[in-house]
Write an enzyme that holds these catalytic residues in place. Structure first.
Site, PDB file in Angstrom:
ATOM      1  CE  LYS A 125       9.081   7.342   6.174  1.00  0.00           C
ATOM      2  NZ  LYS A 125       9.270   7.588   7.585  1.00  0.00           N
TER       3      LYS A 125
ATOM      4  CB  CYS B 264      15.734  43.363 -17.581  1.00  0.00           C
ATOM      5  SG  CYS B 264      16.705  43.962 -18.966  1.00  0.00           S
TER       6      CYS B 264
ATOM      7  CD  GLU C 249      -2.500  -1.205   2.779  1.00  0.00           C
ATOM      8  OE1 GLU C 249      -2.470  -0.186   3.496  1.00  0.00           O
ATOM      9  OE2 GLU C 249      -3.154  -2.222   3.058  1.00  0.00           O
TER      10      GLU C 249
ATOM     11  CG  ASP D  65       3.615  12.745   4.721  1.00  0.00           C
ATOM     12  OD1 ASP D  65       3.453  12.500   5.937  1.00  0.00           O
ATOM     13  OD2 ASP D  65       4.532  13.455   4.284  1.00  0.00           O
TER      14      ASP D  65
ATOM     15  CB  CYS E 293      19.393  44.244 -16.449  1.00  0.00           C
ATOM     16  SG  CYS E 293      19.579  42.583 -17.117  1.00  0.00           S
TER      17      CYS E 293
ATOM     18  CE1 TYR F 261      -4.177   2.623   8.292  1.00  0.00           C
ATOM     19  CE2 TYR F 261      -4.045   4.338   6.615  1.00  0.00           C
ATOM     20  CZ  TYR F 261      -3.864   3.917   7.923  1.00  0.00           C
ATOM     21  OH  TYR F 261      -3.366   4.788   8.851  1.00  0.00           O
TER      22      TYR F 261
ATOM     23  CE  LYS G  64       4.589   5.371   7.261  1.00  0.00           C
ATOM     24  NZ  LYS G  64       4.331   6.763   7.608  1.00  0.00           N
TER      25      LYS G  64
ATOM     26  CB  CYS H 215      18.382  42.056 -22.097  1.00  0.00           C
ATOM     27  SG  CYS H 215      18.931  41.056 -20.703  1.00  0.00           S
TER      28      CYS H 215
ATOM     29  CB  CYS I 235      21.621  43.991 -20.809  1.00  0.00           C
ATOM     30  SG  CYS I 235      20.030  44.625 -20.245  1.00  0.00           S
TER      31      CYS I 235
HETATM   32  S1  IVH Z   1      -1.168   0.627   8.852  1.00  0.00           S
HETATM   33  C1  IVH Z   1      -0.804  -1.064  12.488  1.00  0.00           C
HETATM   34  N1  IVH Z   1      -1.199   1.594   6.400  1.00  0.00           N
HETATM   35  O1  IVH Z   1       1.674   5.588   9.115  1.00  0.00           O
HETATM   36  C2  IVH Z   1      -0.014  -0.355  11.513  1.00  0.00           C
HETATM   37  N2  IVH Z   1      -0.539   3.044   8.157  1.00  0.00           N
HETATM   38  O2  IVH Z   1       4.059   5.270  10.778  1.00  0.00           O
HETATM   39  C3  IVH Z   1      -0.271   1.100  11.362  1.00  0.00           C
HETATM   40  N3  IVH Z   1       0.008   5.309   7.441  1.00  0.00           N
HETATM   41  O3  IVH Z   1       0.063   5.798  12.181  1.00  0.00           O
HETATM   42  C4  IVH Z   1      -1.275   1.464  10.401  1.00  0.00           C
HETATM   43  N4  IVH Z   1      -0.388   5.003   5.302  1.00  0.00           N
HETATM   44  O4  IVH Z   1      -0.977   7.050  10.219  1.00  0.00           O
HETATM   45  C5  IVH Z   1      -0.948   1.852   7.705  1.00  0.00           C
HETATM   46  N5  IVH Z   1      -1.273   2.305   4.198  1.00  0.00           N
HETATM   47  C6  IVH Z   1      -1.047   2.572   5.479  1.00  0.00           C
HETATM   48  C7  IVH Z   1      -0.622   3.831   5.931  1.00  0.00           C
HETATM   49  C8  IVH Z   1      -0.373   4.028   7.290  1.00  0.00           C
HETATM   50  C9  IVH Z   1      -0.024   5.870   6.228  1.00  0.00           C
HETATM   51  C10 IVH Z   1       0.416   6.009   8.684  1.00  0.00           C
HETATM   52  C11 IVH Z   1      -0.508   5.784   9.851  1.00  0.00           C
HETATM   53  C12 IVH Z   1       0.368   5.254  10.960  1.00  0.00           C
HETATM   54  C13 IVH Z   1       1.721   5.680  10.512  1.00  0.00           C
HETATM   55  C14 IVH Z   1       2.783   4.767  11.067  1.00  0.00           C
END
Ligand code: IVH
Length: 673
Positions: free
Chosen positions: A316, A428, A113, A117, A410, A225, A115, A434, A413
């Site tokens: 990451k 300019c 999945e 932000d 400038c 998720y 991650k 120029c 020039c």
């Molecule tokens: S699973 C039990 N799935 O990342 C495991 N977390 O660093 C934790 N996050 O607190 C949740 N995308 O806020 C999971 N696809 C994803 C995620 C995800 C972002 C965040 C979540 C968690 C943090 C952990």
């Protein structure tokens, strides 16, 4: 009364469905106005019968009174964090630990999945009704943000379907889409309000407002998720994480579409590479990907260690923000003379490359962020986007730094710098006297959306200018192979290719030529509108400001820039010279957009076409009045599919949009032309 209850329930069900279509499936089937009408009907009925208002009514998404403070809530199941991996070795070690613990040598199936932000959230449902939303807090207790969560359209207030557990707790990530974040900041800045540093902070700040009506104005979204707990009504936890995601979708939660099941850890690595390559195309920010053991029984056997599950890991991506120092601030001169301040940085590795420059946009931006030479700053590089300075770390500022001033002359020039009070941009005044403006306007003329001359990159332009072989774009067409071949690092073959592509560019279309002229604020879209409207360059040259303003997307400022451009004799002379040198394009009697055989039809192109480039295909379609769009929606009429199409094909199929392959496109163009 029964009739009223029935009517209310019908309206609620209808609104719930349209809400789901709009926010979760992103494929609305009615207009916003029709939706508002339905909502108003429900509101009217509820106003006359307040006793019939329930917390899951679509009218209850906004309207709660501001709180004095958030109540804390204890999570039934703790909200864990994730272990991190930054390298392939760490990832392989993770896979090995899992196999060792499970006492198996068989490949482990993972769900991959993105991650996200954003900010994690826990949603509780009792008999299918949303009863509580909470932030993560310290993982054990969080804040009750139910009212705020209700304002997020993609969070169901009532679950869809018939299989509804008595108690359900769902986990997900609330975020702000990149484009919405930028738009929000643009508007906040125009109102003189504070802007957010990044989408994550914006999401977090928005979700933690005591007044839910403020949260309601923020463009929050969610991906769900996980099921943290489920019980009652004979419904139990599915067997796999992939089933969990499927179940979540059925209940009406928004689940990310990039999620994949892979058969072993090498599949995770391939997923990582594939998502990393597309990181900046995704409409939301991610800081990596997450792998989860798919089998929930195996997850339970693995358990957790120091507040993180053993069965999952976050892989990451390289950071896109880093800290470095501003060594100097210089001013660059652009095509229209605009002065752009650039920060020279102590080189820093960020977003996968080393950067040593960042744009500072304009003098007002420097003043607003108070960026000074010697400052320690946070820089950001996202994909191909030009690196920028996000913020100054004021606590690290050394004494005696001074603010940067706009130069009076400038730097290239020596001409005077002018800046209207009403504008942020300083320029300019040297025009094509120029050297910087000369160079930039040639770069623009040969660029991909303009005359598209291959082999004429910035380096070659610089060499041609230095050797006095060219002064403006007209000189390109008198350039000889011999002269080009004498340039540094330019062999005979490349010289031949270069002259070949210069000659090829003579055969163009009006929109590209217009764009190539570099009229202020006339981008390729405006150039296309102008070409379609007037059909001939002469008709455009003769148009006055009023006539120009009547064209779609041409406002008063742009209209004035266009009219002024064509009033200047040196511009008309340049155009005449280019025409004499053989630059030509087909002309027509105007109003092509409206008359075009594909007028009003919207196309999306995806994948690689074999016989014509996507740009060529788009030009041909546009010439017939079609609109080219970059994303598929319910309003798309055709999706043209080449090799290796992406998610657009999937979406087109889902929405039932007509799909054309390359041959079918060529046939379509052929039958019309
Ligand atoms: S699973 C039990 N799935 O990342 C495991 N977390 O660093 C934790 N996050 O607190 C949740 N995308 O806020 C999971 N696809 C994803 C995620 C995800 C972002 C965040 C979540 C968690 C943090 C952990």
């Amino acid at each position: 009364m029964d009739a009223t209850v029935k009517q209310i329930n019908e309206l609620k069900a209808l609104l719930r469905e349209h809400n789901h279509n709009y926010y979760v499936l992103e494929a609305p089937t009615i207009s916003d106005a029709e939706y508002d009408q339905l909502l108003r009907s429900l509101q009217n009925l509820e106003n006359s019968h307040p006793e019939l208002i329930t917390p899951d009514s679509p009218t209850q998404r906004v309207g709660a009174a501001p709180l004095a403070q958030f109540r804390t809530v204890k999570h039934r199941v703790p909200m864990l964090s994730l272990q991190n991996a930054f390298s392939e070795e760490e990832l392989l070690a993770f896979d090995k630990r899992i196999k060792d613990r499970l006492n198996t040598i068989d490949a482990i199936e993972y769900v991959c999945e993105p991650k996200f932000d954003g900010v994690s959230i826990s949603l509780s449902y009792e008999n299918g009704i949303l009863t509580q939303a909470a932030t993560r807090g310290d993982g054990e207790t969080g804040e009750n943000i139910t009212q705020n969560a209700k304002t997020i359209g993609a969070i169901p207030l009532q679950l869809l379907g018939n299989e509804i557990p008595a108690n359900l707790e769902v986990r997900g990530e609330v975020y702000i889409p990149q484009a919405a974040f930028e738009e929000y900041n643009r508007q906040a800045s125009a109102r003189g309000e504070k802007v957010f540093v990044n989408p994550r902070n914006a999401a977090s700040g928005s979700l933690r407002q005591l007044d839910a009506s403020i949260t309601a104005k923020r463009p929050l979204q969610i991906f769900c998720y996980a099921i943290a707990s489920i019980e009652g009504n004979g419904i139990s936890m599915p067997a796999k994480q992939s089933d969990v995601l499927h179940k979540l979708k059925q209940w009406g939660f928004r689940v990310n579409s990039e999620i994949k099941v892979v058969t072993d850890i090498s599949g995770c690595l391939a997923y990582y590479q594939a998502i990393l390559a597309r990181r900046n195309e995704l409409p939301y920010e991610i800081d990596g990907v997450v792998y989860k053991v798919n089998d929930l029984e195996a997850q339970a056997a693995l358990g957790e260690i120091s507040r993180a599950p053993r069965w999952a890991i976050a892989h990451k991506f390289p950071a896109q923000e880093e800290i470095t120092e501003v060594l100097d601030i210089e001013f660059q001169v652009g095509r229209t003379g605009a002065l752009t301040p650039v920060a020279r940085l102590k080189p820093v590795f960020v977003g996968g490359v080393t950067i040593s420059n960042a744009t500072l946009h304009n003098i007002e931006e420097i003043e607003r962020k108070d960026i000074r030479v010697g400052d320690t700053v946070v820089v950001k590089r996202a994909g191909d986007v030009i690196p920028k300075v996000v913020t100054v770390l004021l606590e690290k500022r050394l004494p005696y730094t001074t603010a940067v001033k706009l130069p009076r002359h400038c730097p290239v020039c020596g001409s005077e710098i002018v800046k209207a009070d009403s504008e942020v941009v300083a320029r300019c005044s040297g025009g094509l006297y120029c050297k910087a403006q000369q160079r930039e306007s040639i770069k623009h003329y040969v660029s991909k959306s303009a005359l598209d001359i291959d082999g004429l990159g910035p380096k070659v332009i610089e060499l041609l200018l230095d050797a006095s072989l060219i002064k403006d774009v007209t000189d390109l067409y008198s350039l000889t192979e011999e002269a080009a071949a004498n340039l540094e690092r330019m062999g005979e073959k490349s010289a031949q290719n270069l002259i070949g592509s210069i000659n090829k560019s003579k055969n163009t279309i009006l929109a590209r030529f217009l764009y190539g002229l570099g009229i202020r604020e006339v981008g390729i879209a405006a150039a296309r509108n102008l070409a379609a409207h007037f059909g001939t360059l002469d008709a455009l040259i003769e148009a006055d400001v009023d006539e120009l303003q009547a064209i779609s997307d041409i406002g008063p400022v742009v209209a004035l820039h266009i009219a002024t451009f064509f009033q200047q004799s040196h511009n008309l002379e340049l155009i005449e010279k280019l025409r004499k040198l053989g630059v030509h394009w087909p002309e027509h009697s105007g109003q092509q957009l409206a008359q075009g055989a594909l007028a009003g039809k919207s196309f999306v192109l995806t994948g690689t076409l074999a016989t014509l480039s996507r740009d060529e295909a788009a030009d041909k379609l546009r010439a017939l009045g079609a609109k080219i769009s970059s994303s598929v929606s319910a309003k798309t009429n055709y999706v043209v599919v080449g090799d290796n199409p992406g998610s657009k094909l999937v979406k087109a199929r889902k929405l039932g949009v007509t799909i054309l392959n390359e041959q079918e496109l060529i046939n379509l163009l052929g039958t019309i032309v």
